[in-house]
Scaffold this active site. Structure first.
Site, PDB file in Angstrom:
ATOM      1  N   LYS A  70       0.901  -1.235   0.011  1.00  0.00           N
ATOM      2  CA  LYS A  70       0.095  -0.033  -0.138  1.00  0.00           C
ATOM      3  C   LYS A  70       0.770   1.366   0.185  1.00  0.00           C
ATOM      4  O   LYS A  70       0.545   2.200  -0.872  1.00  0.00           O
ATOM      5  CB  LYS A  70      -1.029   0.120   0.986  1.00  0.00           C
ATOM      6  CG  LYS A  70      -1.996   1.015   1.247  1.00  0.00           C
ATOM      7  CD  LYS A  70      -2.992   1.214   2.558  1.00  0.00           C
ATOM      8  CE  LYS A  70      -1.988   1.674   3.660  1.00  0.00           C
ATOM      9  NZ  LYS A  70      -2.776   1.943   4.945  1.00  0.00           N
ATOM     10  N   ASP A 107      -6.738   1.085   1.044  1.00  0.00           N
ATOM     11  CA  ASP A 107      -6.758   1.148   2.459  1.00  0.00           C
ATOM     12  C   ASP A 107      -8.143   0.805   3.071  1.00  0.00           C
ATOM     13  O   ASP A 107      -8.948   0.300   2.000  1.00  0.00           O
ATOM     14  CB  ASP A 107      -6.430   2.733   3.153  1.00  0.00           C
ATOM     15  CG  ASP A 107      -7.363   3.861   2.795  1.00  0.00           C
ATOM     16  OD1 ASP A 107      -8.264   3.491   1.832  1.00  0.00           O
ATOM     17  OD2 ASP A 107      -7.317   4.686   3.120  1.00  0.00           O
TER      18      ASP A 107
END
Length: 214
Positions: free
Chosen positions: A124, A142
């Site tokens: 991420k 997320d």
């Protein structure tokens, strides 16, 4: 799980996002690729606002890996102690800074594999840096994006990697570059987890969410 939206509907959704905010911006403050990398690494299990408060003074002193090494771990800890897991994050920031100096000439690499090889940098974080700094169509998923993508039917998946792949497959090419920011901001301020603001949602008539609060 809702049904997967079709291409024309998804296109309409992102047309509306674009019309409302043509150039969405990430909310983490940074001055270059290195400070962006550090800010994103610090933001795990923390809010962007909290990270920005902690790094405001830090980034006035430090904007390169070499400067971070010169600052030292103890002084870094003093700057970021208001952020969750700050001690472990400080160790990772120092370690990744050392690797950047020793292996990359102090330059933040621009490949996902090289970024993920750095301590404390997951997929991420790597995708955020690739998207925000190099403007690549990387989709950093997320909790907000995971929720919005599944709830609306834009991109379905049972884990973050599946949603990332689904976004790459489903989001039309003209919108891939900003999709990450539109979805995360929508999730933070409109499509919240417990009380989504469906009344003011600009895609409520296109969304597959069955429990709309109207």
């Amino acid at each position: 799980m809702p049904a997967q939206l079709d291409y024309p509907t998804i296109y309409q959704i992102f047309e509306r996002f674009h019309a409302a905010e043509p150039e969405p911006r990430g909310e983490l403050h940074h001055v270059n690729a290195y400070t962006l990398l550090v800010a994103v690494a610090l933001s795990a299990q923390a809010t962007d606002k909290g990270v920005n408060r902690a790094t405001e003074a830090l980034f006035q002193l430090v904007d390169t890996p070499a400067a971070m090494l010169e600052l030292g771990e103890a002084r870094l800890v003093e700057h970021i102690r208001t952020i969750g897991l700050y001690r472990n994050k400080a160790k990772n920031v120092m370690a990744l800074s050392r690797i950047l100096v020793e292996r990359h000439g102090g330059v933040v690499p621009s490949s996902r594999a090289a970024l993920q090889a750095l301590p404390g940098v997951g997929r991420k974080t790597a995708n955020v840096v690739l998207n925000m700094w190099w403007h690549l169509p990387a989709q950093a998923v997320d909790t907000h994006i995971f929720r919005v993508a599944n709830r609306t039917g834009i991109a379905l998946g049972r884990d973050v990697l599946a949603v990332e792949r689904a976004l790459e497959d489903q989001v039309p090419a003209p919108f891939q570059g900003h999709a990450h920011h539109w979805l995360i901001l929508h999730g933070r301020y409109v499509c919240m987890a417990r009380k989504p603001s469906c009344r003011v949602c600009l895609i409520r008539d296109l969304c597959e969410f069955e429990e709309k609060i109207l």
